[in-house]
Write an enzyme that holds these catalytic residues in place. Structure first.
Site, PDB file in Angstrom:
ATOM      1  N   LYS A  78     -69.688  29.792  14.323  1.00 29.44           N
ATOM      2  CA  LYS A  78     -70.324  29.432  13.046  1.00 29.44           C
ATOM      3  C   LYS A  78     -70.272  27.927  12.889  1.00 29.44           C
ATOM      4  O   LYS A  78     -69.408  27.275  13.483  1.00 29.44           O
ATOM      5  CB  LYS A  78     -69.559  30.082  11.880  1.00 29.44           C
ATOM      6  CG  LYS A  78     -70.352  30.169  10.599  1.00 29.44           C
ATOM      7  CD  LYS A  78     -71.211  31.424  10.574  1.00 29.44           C
ATOM      8  CE  LYS A  78     -72.170  31.454   9.415  1.00 29.44           C
ATOM      9  NZ  LYS A  78     -72.832  32.768   9.305  1.00 29.44           N
TER      10      LYS A  78
ATOM     11  N   ASP B 288     -78.130  30.220   7.796  1.00 28.51           N
ATOM     12  CA  ASP B 288     -77.204  30.851   6.842  1.00 28.51           C
ATOM     13  C   ASP B 288     -77.547  30.196   5.496  1.00 28.51           C
ATOM     14  O   ASP B 288     -78.678  29.696   5.337  1.00 28.51           O
ATOM     15  CB  ASP B 288     -75.738  30.624   7.258  1.00 28.51           C
ATOM     16  CG  ASP B 288     -74.756  31.509   6.488  1.00 28.51           C
ATOM     17  OD1 ASP B 288     -74.557  32.677   6.886  1.00 28.51           O
ATOM     18  OD2 ASP B 288     -74.171  31.063   5.474  1.00 28.51           O
TER      19      ASP B 288
END
Ligand code: NDP
Ligand code: 2IT
Length: 459
Positions: free
Chosen positions: A140, A180
């Site tokens: 991430k 995201d």
């Protein structure tokens, strides 16, 4: 007590003390990272049954290794705003585990981004990605850059500067970022353009969530929201319920929320509320999706503006009040810890039947307990929102094969993947003595595949 039971009991005690000691180490090594601690705690507690039955995972120190990312990259992102002033943000990429495939996970641009947030997301991504059945590891990244109020050119300059550094660490077989919060097709486009320029090659599979015209997959935009609704529909079907005729509340009004709302409506539900970080709208007649999409996807406006066009709807300042609205199905699709214990109790008292986590870690650990204790059907994030990354992996497959599937092909595969995730999570919950507990089931099913790969590959 039979010998088998005694051995099991001893193993359970061993698993508990292993988990307790390791959790203390995680807290000491990562001081103040409360979101990361929370994500680790949920996984640890869920894994006790499998650690008790399979001591090999303790012997091989699988969890000791998994809580420590392969590497954490943190970097300066300088850029100039429209006034010519130099701004500096902080960028991150956390490459957590590539045991079963290249690191894979989104990029978040939001002022709240810090190491704890990116580590909780990266840690969860390991198990989520494993659950999809596809060959993708966990990672991430993101930045504390705030896209709100920035011009298109400012966004572009920021994305280009961010990619100047990120490009050194990613690649189609190394690490494949996507979107995201605050990162959608526009930002991916700017980052892809910069990456292409830096490496001097068209490596389509280095990012997913690309525009359809240059390597993106049909259905990626819809995948997380649609996937979450497919998952919840299957979970509810098991007890004879479903979206048809239900009243639904969806928090957020971004990518995940909009397509969760769309699919819920398609399945016959009435979606009465959604939100942004400023407040929520309640529209008893049902949210008008065309208006919402135009406001959010085209005009970049706020939820507040919806009531200007729909005077029978009401707008309330403050986003957390959305959970006071009575509904059959609640889909938290905004951000972490948006449902606390009190909100969960409100939902339960108002008769909620199912909760599906479209966002990552939207319920606190105490809120999850409230849902489970009250027999609310609960679809945990790692399972329910895995549709997004699943279609990202399908995008990678299409890029490698240099072909594109139709929307129907992608959607059929997405439905099959969500079904497989549901089955695998249910099966694990039954195998490990907690039938129907999808929190434990999803964590175990995701963990086992990664853990076995780690053991097979040695220390
Ligand atoms: P978007 O940026 O498209 O939308 C985010 C929405 O959530 C906006 O309505 C935003 O409101 C609201 N929001 C964000 N932060 C906060 C906050 N701190 N408090 C209240 N509201 C907030 O993001 P996505 O829809 O892509 O992501 C939503 C969630 O889903 C995140 O948890 C993300 O990690 C998760 N997720 C996303 C996937 C994807 O494919 N995009 C895949 C799997 C999970 P505002 O506009 O006011 O900021
Ligand atoms: O949390 C997530 O799964 C995402 N933001 C999507 C990640 C991806 O690589 O598509």
């Amino acid at each position: 007590m039979s010998i088998v039971k005694e051995v099991e009991q001893a193993n359970t005690e061993a698993a508990h003390s292993y988990i307790d000691d390791l959790f203390e180490t995680v807290q000491k090594r990562n001081p103040g990272e409360v979101e990361f601690h929370q994500a680790v705690k949920e996984v640890f507690l869920s894994l006790i049954p499998v650690l008790a039955q399979q001591p090999k995972y303790i012997e091989h120190a699988v969890l000791d290794r998994l809580v420590e990312p392969d590497r954490i990259i943190s970097f300066r992102v300088p850029w100039t705003d429209d006034k010519g002033k130099v701004q500096v943000n902080r960028g991150f990429r956390v490459q957590f585990s590539n045991a079963i495939g290249p690191y894979k996970g989104g990029l978040r641009f939001h002022p709240s981004v810090n190491a704890s947030i990116i580590k909780f997301l990266g840690f969860e991504q390991i198990f989520k990605n494993s659950l999809t059945g596809q060959a993708i590891g966990g990672g991430k990244g993101g930045s504390d850059f705030d896209p709100k109020g920035k011009s298109d050119l400012e966004i572009m300059r920021f994305c280009q500067s961010f990619m100047m550094e990120l490009s050194k660490h990613i690649g189609p077989d190394t690490d494949v970022p996507a979107g995201d919060i605050g990162v959608g097709a526009r930002e991916i486009g700017y980052m892809f353009g910069q990456y292409k320029k830096l490496v001097g090659a068209y490596e389509a599979g280095v990012l997913t969530g690309k525009g359809i015209g240059y390597g993106g997959s049909l259905g990626r935009k819809e995948a997380t929201g649609y996937g979450a609704v497919y998952f919840v529909e299957e979970m509810m079907k098991s007890v004879g319920l479903g979206f048809n005729g239900s009243t639904v509340v969806v928090s957020g009004s971004g990518n995940v929320s909009i397509y969760a709302i769309e699919k819920a409506i398609q399945l016959g539900a009435k979606v009465v509320a959604c939100s942004d970080s400023s407040g929520y709208i309640y529209h008893e007649a049902g949210i008008n999706l065309d208006t919402l999409k135009r406001l959010k996807e085209v005009e970049n406006r706020r939820c507040k503006d919806y009531v200007l066009e729909h005077p029978d709807a009401i707008y309330v300042e403050g986003c957390s009040g959305i959970w006071s609205i009575a509904c059959d199905i609640a889909l938290p699709c905004a951000t972490q810890n948006e449902i606390d214990k009190a909100s969960a109790e409100l939902l339960v008292n108002n008769g909620v039947k199912a909760v599906g986590e479209g966002a990552n870690m939207p319920s606190t650990l105490e809120a999850i307990d409230v849902f489970l204790d009250n027999k609310v059907l609960f679809a945990p994030a790692k399972a329910a929102n895995a549709g997004g990354v699943s279609v990202s992996a399908l995008e990678m497959a299409q890029n490698s094969a240099r072909l594109s599937w139709t929307l129907e092909e992608v959607d059929t595969k997405l439905q099959q993947i969500m079904h497989n995730i549901y089955s695998a999570s249910m099966k694990a919950s039954e195998t490990y003595g907690v039938p129907g507990n999808l929190v434990i089931g999803a964590n175990i099913a995701g963990f086992v595949k990664v853990a076995d790969a780690m053991i097979a590959q040695g220390v």
